[in-house]
Design an enzyme around this catalytic site. Structure first.
Site, PDB file in Angstrom:
ATOM      1  N   GLY A  62      -7.659  12.065  14.249  1.00 16.36           N
ATOM      2  CA  GLY A  62      -8.989  12.227  14.830  1.00 16.36           C
ATOM      3  C   GLY A  62      -9.464  10.896  15.365  1.00 16.36           C
ATOM      4  O   GLY A  62      -8.735   9.911  15.369  1.00 16.36           O
ATOM      5  N   VAL A  64      -8.039   7.562  14.095  1.00 12.80           N
ATOM      6  CA  VAL A  64      -7.617   7.744  12.705  1.00 12.80           C
ATOM      7  C   VAL A  64      -6.220   8.371  12.733  1.00 12.80           C
ATOM      8  O   VAL A  64      -5.995   9.340  13.457  1.00 12.80           O
ATOM      9  CB  VAL A  64      -8.599   8.665  11.944  1.00 12.80           C
ATOM     10  N   GLU A  84      -6.946   7.352   1.195  1.00  9.96           N
ATOM     11  CA  GLU A  84      -6.145   8.493   0.766  1.00  9.96           C
ATOM     12  C   GLU A  84      -6.219   9.553   1.866  1.00  9.96           C
ATOM     13  O   GLU A  84      -7.252   9.673   2.562  1.00  9.96           O
ATOM     14  CB  GLU A  84      -6.645   9.056  -0.567  1.00  9.96           C
ATOM     15  N   MET A 144      -6.688  13.159   3.252  1.00  8.02           N
ATOM     16  CA  MET A 144      -7.315  14.415   2.845  1.00  8.02           C
ATOM     17  C   MET A 144      -6.834  15.484   3.836  1.00  8.02           C
ATOM     18  O   MET A 144      -7.251  15.504   4.998  1.00  8.02           O
ATOM     19  CB  MET A 144      -8.846  14.281   2.871  1.00  8.02           C
ATOM     20  N   HIS A 182      -7.148  18.571   4.620  1.00 11.31           N
ATOM     21  CA  HIS A 182      -7.897  19.546   5.435  1.00 11.31           C
ATOM     22  C   HIS A 182      -8.931  18.903   6.361  1.00 11.31           C
ATOM     23  O   HIS A 182      -9.742  19.604   6.960  1.00 11.31           O
ATOM     24  CB  HIS A 182      -8.574  20.579   4.539  1.00 11.31           C
ATOM     25  N   GLY A 183      -8.931  17.577   6.422  1.00 11.60           N
ATOM     26  CA  GLY A 183      -9.831  16.904   7.377  1.00 11.60           C
ATOM     27  C   GLY A 183     -11.297  16.982   6.960  1.00 11.60           C
ATOM     28  O   GLY A 183     -11.620  17.158   5.782  1.00 11.60           O
ATOM     29  N   ASP A 234     -26.632   9.009   5.755  1.00 10.56           N
ATOM     30  CA  ASP A 234     -26.007   9.873   6.759  1.00 10.56           C
ATOM     31  C   ASP A 234     -25.155  10.934   6.079  1.00 10.56           C
ATOM     32  O   ASP A 234     -24.043  11.220   6.509  1.00 10.56           O
ATOM     33  CB  ASP A 234     -25.169   9.006   7.707  1.00 10.56           C
ATOM     34  N   ASN A 258     -19.281  14.090   7.317  1.00 11.48           N
ATOM     35  CA  ASN A 258     -18.908  12.859   6.639  1.00 11.48           C
ATOM     36  C   ASN A 258     -18.266  13.102   5.273  1.00 11.48           C
ATOM     37  O   ASN A 258     -18.170  12.192   4.460  1.00 11.48           O
ATOM     38  CB  ASN A 258     -20.130  11.942   6.509  1.00 11.48           C
ATOM     39  N   ASP A 288     -17.107   9.273   4.460  1.00 14.90           N
ATOM     40  CA  ASP A 288     -17.435   8.422   5.588  1.00 14.90           C
ATOM     41  C   ASP A 288     -18.820   7.863   5.381  1.00 14.90           C
ATOM     42  O   ASP A 288     -19.722   8.561   4.949  1.00 14.90           O
ATOM     43  CB  ASP A 288     -17.397   9.242   6.881  1.00 14.90           C
TER      44      ASP A 288
END
Ligand code: AMP
Length: 612
Positions: A330, A337, A403, A405, A407-408, A463, A468, A484
């Site tokens: 992404g 990323v 790390e 993840m 499933h995003g 935020d 995030n 995030d």
């Protein structure tokens, strides 16, 4: 009683309707044995009148009224008779037509709610409408006319234009217009509810009052911008000095924070000033490391180190040769990323899958941001905060290692597992089916757990949103982490509202005090958590998706709430509402929210989607 009959009273051919200024006549005929005593009861009649008596087979009493006053409208006139056998009477009600008129309209005053009081009259009954600053005011939940019943006042209508939680956006002129077929009247009053909290000279501080123009139409005045920037720079210098003093005081008082994380003690002023320094790029990021004496980090080839809660915290340095990029996952505001394989990260495994966040076009300032983010992420260690392994700074681009993840981000995950998943082209993962209520509760509880941890550090995220958070697996079940701290402003740019050119505000997740006063606190994070719950239970819808940014600002500042999602049990809706209390102090605390969610995870409520 022999030969006696009670009086029989009749008002004959009574026409009761007349226009103001006209005349009326009522003839009252009375029979009875013995002959009754008769009179017209006219108490409090304002119009001029005379009474004439006629004798014949029946007794007649004529009441003549001249130049009728509108104030006699709905007045009752009674012809009364009485003899030894008893009383008798008959009544007429005056129906005097007159043009709609305003008796008074006062400026807005605060009673239980804010109210613009008025008194109007008219026959036929007038219609009432309002203008706000000359334009039609559409009545709804937040501004509506309410009448106060008053049975003693004829046709007069007494009432209020009620304003529910008005803000500076509602300051202005309120015009009432009353109208019937005989005429109309209008009057204007002022509503002054609060001062505009925005500094007109601060280009970052102005959230424009909603207009019909599109958001792109918001233009900047160069002069005011230059002036505003000078003000911001001045504030920034002030902020640095203030922060320096605060950190020194905190250290002197024996607190361990070297990262500026004990923010609660300095929140009020520091928060406002921090806005001028650098708004929200890294949540509640620590003060700049170039503010000498403020950061306890020292750079060495292997680590950036700092002290936190008596522990040495070092940002681990990862060699570039240990990282093998696989593909792109992404893009965030700071760069791409990637999924990568990383060697020598953990003693247990040879190679691990990681997510690498790169920093594009690094200049001195973004490098400093990068370092601060790394320092902060090193400190934040919790099972519901995405794990940060370290940085890679040998060569370009600079990179952070996290790390992976699988499933995003949670927002995409929710959409991919909601009712509209089939329309989403971008869905790459095999559909797991629609999320169930226990799964949604489990997701919410995990984010709450991460927030309990952040709140325990007095860390204000600023935020919090599903975009995030990240989703991975933990055996059979889902693992959700806050992932995030403010770097997702590119792909989700429509979730942010650009003000003054540079600042991007996630206004749809912000409480009124953050929108209006830029006040960010643990309590404003709670509000955002309520919005996150709403996102989860709507399968990732954008809050206020049906409204433009400026309309959303108006709704939030006026106290409107997001609607209860169809799939949301009342227990969870109660939690949302507890997060959306207008008064920050009245909002739920994250610990309670977390334990209530855990209880719901243990025994999920049985929920029928009765709404749709
Ligand atoms: P960000 O820069 O954090 O906004 O990330 C941009 C996108 O990259 C996110 O929306 C995710 O889809 C993906 N991403 C970021 N971090 C990770 C991670 N740790 N694991 C998997 N995907 C990630």
């Amino acid at each position: 009683m022999e030969n006696c009959t009670v009086p029989n009273v009749a008002i004959v051919h009574a026409i009761t309707k007349v226009q103001e200024g006209g005349n009326l006549t009522f003839l009252c005929q009375v029979t009875g044995e013995p002959m009754p005593v008769v009179r017209w009861r006219t108490n409090k009649l304002l119009s001029r009148y005379t009474v004439q008596r006629f004798w014949g087979s029946t007794l007649k009493l004529e009441l003549q009224l001249w130049n009728m006053s509108s104030e006699d409208n709905l007045h009752n006139l009674t012809c009364e008779a009485e003899n030894r056998a008893g009383p008798g009477e008959e009544k007429v009600t005056l129906d005097i037509e007159f043009p709609a008129k305003i008796i008074f309209l006062h400026n807005a005053e605060q009673q239980h709610h804010w109210c613009v009081p008025f008194k109007v009259d008219g026959n036929p009954e007038p219609t009432i409408r309002w203008l706000f600053n000359g334009s039609d005011l559409t009545e709804g939940l937040y501004a509506y006319t309410q009448f106060i019943p008053d049975s003693d006042d004829g046709s007069v209508k007494h009432g209020c234009l009620f304003l529910n939680k008005p803000t500076h956006l509602n300051n202005g002129l309120y015009t009432i217009i009353v109208e019937n077929r005989l005429g109309m009247d209008q009057a204007t009053a002022t509503g002054k509810f609060m001062d505009n909290p925005f500094d007109p000279f601060d280009p970052e501080g102005i959230i424009p009052v909603p207009t019909n123009k599109s958001n792109e139409d918001v233009t900047e005045n160069l002069e005011s911008r230059v002036f505003g920037v000078s003000v911001a720079v001045g504030l920034a210098v002030l902020a640095c000095t203030f922060l320096l003093i605060m950190v020194l005081i905190i250290n002197k008082c024996g607190q361990q924070s070297k990262f500026g994380i004990h923010r609660s003690s300095v929140l009020g002023t520091e928060d406002d000033l921090a806005v001028s320094l650098r708004f929200m790029n890294f949540g509640a990021s620590p003060p700049s490391s170039d503010d000498s004496g403020m950061s306890s980090f020292v750079e060495n080839p292997q680590y950036f180190c700092g002290i936190f809660k008596d522990k040495d915290m070092c940002v681990q340095h990862i060699k570039r040769q240990d990282i093998v990029l696989k593909w792109e996952l992404g893009e965030g505001a700071f760069g791409k990323v990637y999924l990568a394989e990383c060697a020598n990260l953990s003693p247990d495994s040879d190679k691990m899958l990681v997510a690498i966040k790169t920093l594009k076009d690094a200049n001195e300032s973004t490098r400093q941001d990068f370092q601060r983010e790394a320092e902060l992420l090193t400190v934040l260690q919790h099972q519901n905060i995405v794990r940060f392994y370290g940085v890679c700074t040998d060569g370009e681009p600079l990179a952070m290692v996290f790390e992976y993840m699988r499933h995003g981000d949670l927002n995409r995950f929710l959409r991919a597992h909601g009712p509209d998943a089939h329309i989403l082209e971008e869905v790459k993962m095999p559909p797991l089916g629609q999320l169930t209520l226990p799964q949604m509760l489990h997701i919410a509880a995990q984010i709450a757990s991460g927030m309990v941890y952040l709140a325990s550090l007095h860390f204000v995220h600023r935020d919090l949103a599903t975009r995030n958070c990240l989703v991975g697996d933990m055996g059979e079940s889902l693992m959700v982490k806050i992932g995030d701290f403010g770097m997702s402003r590119d792909i989700y740019s429509t979730d942010y509202y650009r003000v003054g050119g540079r600042t991007m505000l996630p206004i749809r997740w912000m409480p009124p005090e953050s929108i209006m006063y830029r006040k960010f606190t643990t309590e404003s994070d709670i509000w955002s958590f309520g919005v996150v719950l709403w996102e989860i239970f709507t399968y990732g819808k954008q809050p206020w998706y049906q409204l433009s940014n400026s309309e959303a600002i108006e709704c939030i500042t006026q106290g409107r709430e997001l609607e209860r999602p169809h799939t949301c049990p009342k227990e969870v809706h109660g939690l949302m509402q507890g997060c959306w209390q207008r008064e920050p102090q009245q909002r739920l605390v994250i610990k309670d929210i977390h334990s209530r969610l855990l209880a719901l995870v243990k025994s999920p409520p049985i929920y029928l989607d009765i709404l749709g």
